[in-house]
Design a protein around this motif. Structure first.
Motif: not given
Length: 529
Positions: A62, A84, A87-88, A132, A135
């Motif tokens: 990331s 993000y 998404i995790c 993610f 990120l």
């Protein structure tokens, strides 16, 4: 940046980002440890460390991606972190479903293309949540500017607290639900990060959190979590599971055969005198992490079938000790307790690492164990063996340690990764400190008969005994050790060690026991090999 988190502004980082990073770090460490526990059950425990590797891979990748593609930061820091985080949450649930539904047999990945594909799938689904999360945290740290030290402080606090809380969470929810709880924490971090700056992202995370809450109860029950077929418990798939629970130490299962209780196998299969033809008591198996199995025999009022434990390799220490006070390290299903009772032990103390196992044999399945542990001269403690030895003021005539690890683990070199500290010179010295002057350390294990393979484990235990005895000033350690086994391919054996030399009467008594039961003396002091 502005309070909305737009890149390029000098405005301070929104306080909500500090909380979001705290929650992200907490969730990342919790899911990493939870995955270790799940993989320890599904695949052999030394493969469980792939979660650590993949967490590092995800975080490293990331950071590299943000450096290579700055557009990943987006126009709004808060919006990007919120996306993000969502998404995790989603990928954590997907990861759990894949792991729970797709069985992996890791020892076949080089011979079976399907297993290789599943192995790659595991790597992919496990690394994505970490990628993610990395990120989101990378973007926050990059935007923190002069406040980076404060942000990093909350990152570390979240990580440390996650390591502590995951143990409590596993005990409360069990491991698969902890992964779902982590998805909820990811969604909560997304809600906080997005805040008023990104209402659509915030509301999406709120909806996601509601869905996760709805799944936390039923989802683990829908997933079979099938272990690798070379694990012991796989032989019981499709049979009867009397009990199953995930804890921070093990996943503990009690299993048996459908339609009838097992009577063939167990200690009747390994270590019993070939001349014994008596009744075989029924038993069930308590299995830790799918691989380490302990036998739980049925105890009836007349103790039918326990005569076999007077004709077993594990009887050996009682041949040279009458009415001993015994410490059993690694009680498991209680077979060593039964052996001690059957051979006249005056007092029995047990130390078992797994509190669930202690509860199973003493309370939940008390009817099966016949109330054996209600006797005043039998006391079982939920404790790690060496810690118990170091903290007790009791003294014993025999310390018995039987099969606290598996032959597969011993043979595969698994302890290169994680040593078993019950089998070290320092451990033996601890044992001798709580043994009476003429006390006996008895190690029971499986090994290969010399006619079938190299008996490496017996040699290892004898070598440790010799080293420990020399530490105590013993000049002739070969006079302090016996090894008794059964003359078969993979055999049960006992390595007996004393601080004092074995007397001629003790050696003769052991010879009679060996001859009467058609066992084999692998080593007796002052006797030809």
């Amino acid at each position: 940046m502005t309070t909305n988190g737009e890149p390029g502004s000098d405005a301070p980082l929104p306080r909500s980002i500090f909380v979001a990073v705290f929650l992200l770090s907490l969730a990342v460490l919790m899911v990493q440890i939870a995955l270790n526990r799940i993989f320890s059950f599904l695949i052999w425990y030394h493969f469980a460390y792939i979660s650590v590797s993949l967490a590092l891979l995800g975080f490293g990748a990331s950071g590299s991606m943000v450096a290579a593609f700055p557009s990943l930061i987006g126009r709004s820091i808060q919006r990007s972190i919120g996306i993000y985080a969502a998404i995790c949450a989603v990928t954590s649930l997907v990861m759990l479903v894949v792991i729970g539904m797709v069985p992996l047999h890791p020892f076949e990945i080089f011979s079976n293309s399907n297993e290789l594909a599943k192995f790659v799938l595991y790597f992919f689904v496990v690394s994505i949540p970490f990628f993610f999360a990395g990120l989101a945290i990378t973007i926050a740290l990059r935007a923190a500017g002069p406040l980076v030290n404060q942000l990093y402080f909350w990152d570390l606090i979240g990580a440390g607290l996650g390591c502590a809380l995951v143990v409590l969470a596993i005990e409360w929810l069990e491991t698969p639900r902890v992964v779902i709880l982590v998805a909820l924490v990811f969604a909560a971090s997304g809600v906080i990060a997005a805040g008023r700056a990104a209402p659509l992202v915030r509301n999406s995370n709120l909806v996601l959190a509601v869905v996760v809450l709805a799944l936390i109860g039923p989802l683990p029950g829908w997933l079979p979590f099938t272990p690798a077929k070379d694990k012991f418990i796989s032989a019981y798939l499709g049979q009867v599971t009397y009990y199953s629970r995930w804890t921070s130490i093990f996943r503990t299962d009690m299993v048996g055969y459908r339609g009838s209780e097992a009577s063939i196998g167990g200690y009747r299969r390994q270590g019993i005198s070939p001349s014994y033809e008596g009744y075989r008591p029924p038993f069930r198996m308590i299995v830790h992490d799918g691989g380490a199995a302990a036998i739980m025999y049925q105890v009836t009022e007349e103790r039918r079938g326990f005569e076999m434990f007077r004709h077993h390799v594990l009887t050996a220490p009682y041949v040279v000790r009458d009415e001993p006070e015994v410490l059993i390290i690694g009680v498991g299903g209680g077979a060593d307790v039964i052996i001690a009772v059957e051979n006249g032990a005056s007092r029995i103390t047990g130390a078992e690492l797994d509190p669930v196992t202690v509860d199973l044999i003493t309370h939940q399945f008390r009817e099966w164990t016949g109330g054996l542990y209600d006797q005043p001269d039998i006391k079982i403690h939920a404790a790690e063996g060496r810690h118990f030895v170091r903290s007790t003021d009791q003294r014993f005539d025999i310390i018995q340690i039987t099969g606290v690890d598996t032959l597969a683990a011993l043979s595969s070199g698994a302890y290169i990764l994680s040593e078993n500290y019950l089998y070290t010179v320092d451990a033996y010295l601890d044992y001798f400190r709580v043994l009476r002057e003429d006390g006996l350390l008895s190690i029971g294990t499986l090994d290969y008969h010399p006619s079938k393979g190299y008996p490496r484990h017996a040699l290892r235990f004898v070598s440790v005994s010799y080293d420990a005895l020399r530490e105590l000033g013993v000049e002739r350690p070969h006079e302090h050790v016996m090894v008794v086994a059964l003359d078969r391919g993979i055999t049960k054996l006992e390595v007996l060690t004393k601080r004092q030399p074995f007397t001629e009467d003790e050696i003769s008594a052991m010879e009679r026991f060996i001859d009467d039961n058609q066992l084999q003396a692998w080593y007796l002091p002052n006797r030809p090999g």
